[in-house]
Motif scaffolding. Structure first.
Motif, PDB file in Angstrom:
ATOM      1  N   LYS A 150       0.867  -1.175   0.000  1.00 38.69           N
ATOM      2  CA  LYS A 150       0.000   0.000   0.000  1.00 38.69           C
ATOM      3  C   LYS A 150       0.909   1.232   0.000  1.00 38.69           C
ATOM      4  O   LYS A 150       1.923   1.256   0.701  1.00 38.69           O
ATOM      5  N   ASP A 151       0.546   2.256  -0.767  1.00 45.44           N
ATOM      6  CA  ASP A 151       1.349   3.485  -0.752  1.00 45.44           C
ATOM      7  C   ASP A 151       1.337   4.074   0.651  1.00 45.44           C
ATOM      8  O   ASP A 151       0.343   3.958   1.358  1.00 45.44           O
ATOM      9  N   ASP A 153       0.431   6.690   2.831  1.00 48.67           N
ATOM     10  CA  ASP A 153      -0.516   7.789   2.599  1.00 48.67           C
ATOM     11  C   ASP A 153      -0.438   8.829   3.714  1.00 48.67           C
ATOM     12  O   ASP A 153      -1.433   9.377   4.153  1.00 48.67           O
ATOM     13  N   PRO A 155       1.614  12.409   4.626  1.00 48.32           N
ATOM     14  CA  PRO A 155       2.472  13.394   3.957  1.00 48.32           C
ATOM     15  C   PRO A 155       3.823  13.587   4.658  1.00 48.32           C
ATOM     16  O   PRO A 155       3.923  13.366   5.873  1.00 48.32           O
ATOM     17  N   SER A 358       1.682  14.263   9.959  1.00 50.29           N
ATOM     18  CA  SER A 358       2.748  14.257   8.941  1.00 50.29           C
ATOM     19  C   SER A 358       3.980  13.539   9.468  1.00 50.29           C
ATOM     20  O   SER A 358       4.165  13.386  10.675  1.00 50.29           O
ATOM     21  N   THR A 380       2.334  -1.012   7.153  1.00 51.03           N
ATOM     22  CA  THR A 380       1.020  -0.463   6.822  1.00 51.03           C
ATOM     23  C   THR A 380       0.255  -1.270   5.783  1.00 51.03           C
ATOM     24  O   THR A 380      -0.806  -0.841   5.330  1.00 51.03           O
ATOM     25  N   ASP A 383      -1.965  -3.403  -0.939  1.00 49.34           N
ATOM     26  CA  ASP A 383      -3.123  -3.270  -1.819  1.00 49.34           C
ATOM     27  C   ASP A 383      -3.454  -4.718  -2.207  1.00 49.34           C
ATOM     28  O   ASP A 383      -3.010  -5.244  -3.232  1.00 49.34           O
ATOM     29  N   VAL A 500      -7.401   0.692   1.310  1.00 48.10           N
ATOM     30  CA  VAL A 500      -6.791   1.535   0.281  1.00 48.10           C
ATOM     31  C   VAL A 500      -7.814   2.585  -0.147  1.00 48.10           C
ATOM     32  O   VAL A 500      -8.893   2.230  -0.632  1.00 48.10           O
ATOM     33  N   PRO A 501      -7.481   3.869   0.061  1.00 41.52           N
ATOM     34  CA  PRO A 501      -8.450   4.910  -0.302  1.00 41.52           C
ATOM     35  C   PRO A 501      -8.869   4.783  -1.773  1.00 41.52           C
ATOM     36  O   PRO A 501      -8.033   4.556  -2.644  1.00 41.52           O
TER      37      PRO A 501
END
Ligand code: NA7
Length: 860
Positions: A150-151, A153, A155, A358, A380, A383, A500-501
């Motif tokens: 998963k990226d 997410d 910032p 952040s 985390t 996907d 995953v958003p």
């Protein structure tokens, strides 16, 4: 004929050299097919190559989590622990690659970028990040379910100056956290496994938890001697595993958490806790994943255990999971996870209460605090299931991309194929049990199914295979219906795509179990590849249709009955049939609680007859519904539809008076009718003494009981009373001479067969009597002036069309009648409260029809 120069270079192109890729290569080589795999990593192992974080282990016991396709391989390999570590599993994958000399067919360090279907040449053209282009007749994604991270997410990651680690791509040389302050984000399996070991080394560890998880102690150690002894009968053991719900042998839960005693329930949970038997956690009782209350008994047990380990009650509050039913997110196995939070140098931060805003240059910031770290570990997640498939630009017919096709969720057939993408297969794709099972076993099943399919195609001289839209839609709907019956959709889990958003929210794995799934795959192949369009020099063919036509719980029930190989009722005497029916009823789930249950008797036509009265849990008096049980006038009694009566009572707010009647063959037609009418009159006259409201009377019945309900409505009309507010007829018998299509289509089928219906009639009424409207109410000359009716029928019931005909005839005669036919249901569905949950809507409809027919629900 294809010109030699146009022929694809390979038979099969495989992406991935994890366990799936390895077995595919081995299988195809055995079949004499040319195959090549592309693997992004520099060695075999897939998920076990990448996920090298401290503490990484499998949560399926090593004896189970290993290949079964080669008896020598399974005998020669010796696992050292109950749950193998990542290095040991990776060594096993390497051993397999070496033993079968598979590396020569694998291009390592190579990512597949794109795969394009070439309709003219009937092959796939595949391009890699190394600039290579190859084509092959078949294209198989063996990329794993948890391989696309998963990226991050959050910032600011790029501004951080400390060390960053991600559990899914851990440095091969390992990491030394000694003397360092470490922040760990994520408390899924990867976090829960790695946190205790990282915290052992680090000077200070801070864990950032968004959602508390359920974890149970692994109890890891040497393999127990009795488990090791399995190797002496390994092949039989594997076969057993193939027909279980998770792919690991164990007992099949037949009883319910809510029906056993508190003591037994706690003992069984204690045993699970002590054995670390994660695959069996959710299946200890049949209702754990279906019923919130049942689930909560286990969740609460685990919560208590967690609290008992943690010293600080504030920390315990944070770590105790409350947000989702247990096992609807992957439950974790741990070694000293909760104990770790008793250490002075370990903190937990509840980022639901104080969210991370952040990553900063020196650490991270939450809404209320700043943290400085030498290293941050991201655990985390992934996907899952679709991420790796969509990471390759796969283009099928007319250039359609898989990404476009799956914009609203992964449309698939059997989790193996996709319509519009010919000659393309996925190993353990969405729509198959995959991540809810022992993955190696599921991988083997897919590889073998595909190999059989390719073999079939070669033998039949076929070169192209593609799932039909009908079959694909049917499978996706079936999968959704299956998960909708369960508690899985309640969790914001990666099973549901919720981590995953923007990812479509659908249940990705098929939740009906490995055994049920294997049967479906086998049925597809056995029915000439049902739902596939095949073509080639051998001709074009398509046996289109749905592999599962009934609702999932109906299918499960039918499969269970088939497995039991019970003799048919019609081969028995009435006495024997009654005994079997009582025995079968005994294991039924209980219906809901009602206010009160009272037994009594009413004066039947030939002496006293029993009844059971169910009173709602609200201050009375209530309307009264006289209910007649099912059982073909031969079986059952006033208690045999107990769960349905409770359900009707609880949901309709009406007293349900379940009146017995004399049974055939001892008391043939019209004895049951006479008793039923006597019950009706008696109930009308005694409404007040029963706690009912005089004049507010309805009738209801199921099957033969619905026949009696319909008949007493006609008798009451003709006799000038009692007045009946409504009749609710559940799959009624209304025509003794029925030969409508549903009788023929379902003659052999689904619990109630034509032969059984004939047997019932033969016991109940002579052929000459069956035209009597008191036996066949549909044949009454006049159907006007009858109480408003709701008739419900089931798609796969021989009686469907006669029920429909009765409703139509009532309407034609000016009687207010509604008919609802329930797709995918069978004759027994509606009475099976708690067992056939897909009929819950129908039962609600029955109850509201009762409610609606009464003028007064409560006295003024
Ligand atoms: P999981 O089980 O998906 O766990 C990921 C964890 O990371 C989970 O606790 C998440 O919290 C958390 N997470 C994810 N994104 C964020 C952000 N942005 N901020 C804070 N916390 C976050 O992945 P694993 O790698 O542990 O395990 C995957 C599977 O591998 C596992 O199920 C086994 O089958 C093996 P959330 O729960 O979403 O609130």
């Amino acid at each position: 004929m294809m010109r030699e120069s146009n022929k694809p270079q390979l038979d099969v192109i495989v992406v991935g050299a994890g366990f799936a890729g390895l077995y595919l290569l081995h299988k195809f080589r055995q079949m004499g097919l040319s195959a090549r795999a592309f693997e992004a990593g520099n060695d075999v192992g897939g998920t076990w190559y990448w996920n090298r974080y401290p503490g990484a282990r499998c949560d399926i016991e090593s004896i189970d989590y290993s290949f079964s396709f080669d008896p020598y391989l399974e005998q020669e390999w010796e696992w050292t622990e109950k749950y193998a570590t990542q290095p040991e599993i990776l060594r096993y994958a390497q051993h397999v690659a070496e033993r079968f000399d598979l590396r020569r067919d694998i291009s390592f360090g190579t990512r597949v970028d794109q795969a394009v279907w070439d309709e003219d040449r009937t092959c796939w053209t595949v391009t890699t990040d190394q600039g290579e282009t190859v084509n092959g007749r078949f294209f198989i994604m063996a990329t794993g379910c948890l391989s696309q991270p998963k990226d991050i997410d959050i910032p600011g990651v790029e501004t951080y100056t400390g060390e960053i680690y991600r559990t899914h791509s851990w440095p091969h040389e390992g990491v030394d956290f000694s003397g360092k302050t470490v922040g760990i984000i994520g408390t899924g399996s990867s976090g829960i496994q790695s946190i205790p070991l990282i915290a052992e080394q680090a000077e200070h560890t801070t864990v950032f938890q968004r959602t508390a998880n359920y974890s149970i102690p692994a109890g890891n150690g040497p393999i127990a001697p009795e488990k090791l002894a399995v190797k002496q009968r390994y092949q039989d053991y594997r076969e057993e595993a193939r027909w279980t719900s998770v792919g690991v042998p164990g007992k099949k839960a037949m009883d319910f958490a809510l029906t056993v005693s508190e003591e037994e329930r706690q003992q069984r949970y204690e045993d699970l806790w002590n054995t670390g038997a994660i695959p069996h956690l959710g299946s200890e009782f049949a209702d754990l994943l279906l019923d919130e209350k049942a689930n909560d008994t286990l969740a609460e047990f685990v919560r208590r255990k967690i609290r008992s380990v943690i010293e600080d009650s504030n920390v315990a509050d944070i770590l105790t999971p409350t947000e989702f039913p247990i096992c609807t997110k992957r439950a974790c196995l741990d070694t000293n996870y909760y104990q770790t939070f008793n250490k002075q140098n370990v903190d937990i931060v509840d980022i639901k209460a104080d969210p991370i805003t952040s990553i900063t240059a020196t650490g991270l910031a939450t809404r209320d605090r700043e943290f400085a770290f030498d290293a941050i570990v991201f655990a985390t997640g992934f996907d899952a299931m679709t991420g790796a498939l969509l990471a390759v630009d796969i283009r099928g017919c007319s250039g359609q991309s898989l990404k476009e096709k799956w914009a609203h969720g992964p449309l698939n057939y059997l989790g193996l194929t996709v319509s519009g993408f010919p000659n393309f297969f996925m190993i353990t794709g969405p729509g198959s049990p995959s991540v809810l099972s022992n993955m190696i076993l599921s991988i083997e099943q897919h590889v073998e199914w595909i190999a059989d399919c390719l073999d079939h195609m070669d033998r039949e001289n076929l070169t192209r295979i593609e799932a039909t839209v009908t079959a694909e839609t049917g499978w996706v709907d079936y999968g959704t219906a299956t998960s909708d019956m369960t508690l899985f959709p309640q969790a914001k889990s990666w099973y549901m795509g919720a981590n995953v958003p923007g990812k479509p929210r659908v249940c990705l794995p098929y939740v009906g179990g490995v055994d049920a799934y294997r049967r479906a795959c086998n049925d597809v192949a056995a029915q000439d590849y049902l739902g596939f369009r095949l073509a080639g020099a051998g001709g074009a063919r398509c046996n289109d249709g749905l592999v599962r036509r009934q609702q999932p719980d109906v299918v499960a029930l039918l499969e269970m009955l088939a497995e039991m190989e019970l003799p048919p009722f019609e081969a028995m005497s009435a006495e024997e049939a009654r005994a079997m029916s009582v025995a079968m009823n005994a294991g039924n789930p209980p219906g809901p609680e009602v206010g009160e249950v009272v037994d009594g008797s009413y004066p039947g036509a030939d002496g006293p007859v029993e009844y059971r009265l169910y009173r709602p849990d609200s201050p009375g008096p209530h309307p009264v519904t006289v209910y007649f049980h099912g059982g073909g006038w031969v079986l059952g009694d006033h208690m045999s539809d107990d769960a349905l009566c409770r359900d009707l009572c609880a949901n309709s707010g009406s007293i349900i008076l379940s009146a017995n009647y004399r049974h055939a063959p001892e008391a043939p037609f019209p004895a049951a009718v006479d008793d039923a009418f006597a019950a009706l009159i008696w109930a009308a006259e005694h409404a007040e003494t029963l706690g009912g409201i005089t004049g507010e009377l309805a009738v209801c019945g199921w099957s033969a009981g619905a026949n009696l309900a319909a008949v007493v409505c006609q008798l009451a009309r003709d006799a000038g009373g009692p007045e009946i507010r409504g009749q609710v007829l559940i799959t009624p018998v209304v025509d003794g001479g029925d030969d409508r299509p549903s009788m023929t289509d379902n003659a052999e089928g689904f619990v109630l067969t034509r032969a059984l219906m004939d047997w019932f009639w033969d016991h109940y009424a002579d052929p000459a009597q069956r035209d009597d409207p008191r036996a066949s109410p549909l044949l009454a000359g006049d159907l006007s002036g009858l109480p408003p009716a709701l008739v419900i029928t089931a798609e796969f019931d021989p009686l469907r069309d006669q029920g429909k005909a009765y409703a139509e005839a009532l309407v034609a005669a000016g009687t207010d009648a509604r008919h609802i036919n329930y797709p995918g249901q069978i004759h027994t569905s509606f009475a099976a409260v708690g067992a056939i949950r897909t009929a819950n809507g129908a039962r609600q409809e029955l109850a509201s029809a009762l409610r609606a027919c009464f003028r007064v629900m409560e006295p003024a």
